[in-house]
Design a protein around this motif. Structure first.
Motif: not given
Length: 199
Positions: A66-68, A28-34, A1-2
């Motif tokens: 739905h990957n954010i 990307y497979d998933r986008v992670v934000i903070w 997974m990227k």
């Protein structure tokens, strides 16, 4: 997974941030934000408000995958600590890409244990208007061990700083503008309201 890791000071988050997040979700497979406190910047607005505005910004993006996700618990002064938390969450086999704006590239050599960090992530640099990605800076970061890609993305020419200084409404999305008005967050908003009242 990227997974793309995208921390931003979000003071306030702009239409430019939104365009970047949309693009990342497609690549990307998933986008992670903070929302982050950048030790190299001074922030006008308490972190909890910046988190709330970032939530509003993300809620408007309807990514088919739905990957954010906003993962505020990853936030840390030190990006290496953020990466450690991400590895605990998604596993050491995951391929992590750290996303930064081109304005941050010259700062990178001064980050905490930067060589350790760069050996564990890919680096994606997002071009920002007014911040040229020059070869010597790239070479300096590559010499520290970075594996760099440049995002093929043309985000809107807006910035949080310009908004704070001039209150340009085009820089922000309507839900974020509404939140700023409700919470009386920026001096430029108070000034624009007063001028309207005087007229």
């Amino acid at each position: 997974m990227k997974i793309a890791l995208f921390g931003t000071s979000a003071d306030p988050p702009t239409a430019g941030h939104q365009a970047i997040i949309k693009w990342l979700s497609q690549n990307y497979d998933r986008v992670v934000i903070w929302a982050a406190d950048n030790p190299f910047k001074s922030h006008q607005t308490p972190l909890q408000h910046r988190v709330a505005m970032l939530h509003l910004l993300i809620d408007e993006i309807h990514a088919p995958q739905h990957n954010i996700s906003l993962e505020q618990e990853l936030s840390s002064f030190r990006t290496l600590e953020t990466l450690d938390k991400a590895k605990q969450r998604w596993g050491t086999e995951t391929e992590f890409t750290l996303v930064i704006g081109s304005d941050l590239l010259p700062q990178l050599p001064h980050w905490y244990r930067i060589e350790d960090l760069l050996h564990q992530v890919q680096l994606l640099v997002v071009p920002r208007p007014g911040y040229v990605i020059d070869q010597s800076t790239l070479q300096t970061v590559e010499n520290l061990g970075a594996k760099i890609a440049i995002a093929q993305l043309h985000a809107p020419d807006v910035s949080s700083t310009a908004y704070r200084n001039s209150g340009d409404p085009e820089a922000l999305t309507p839900p974020v503008i509404d939140y700023i008005h409700q919470q009386h967050l920026y001096k430029c908003q108070d000034a624009s309201k007063k001028s309207l009242q005087i007229r």
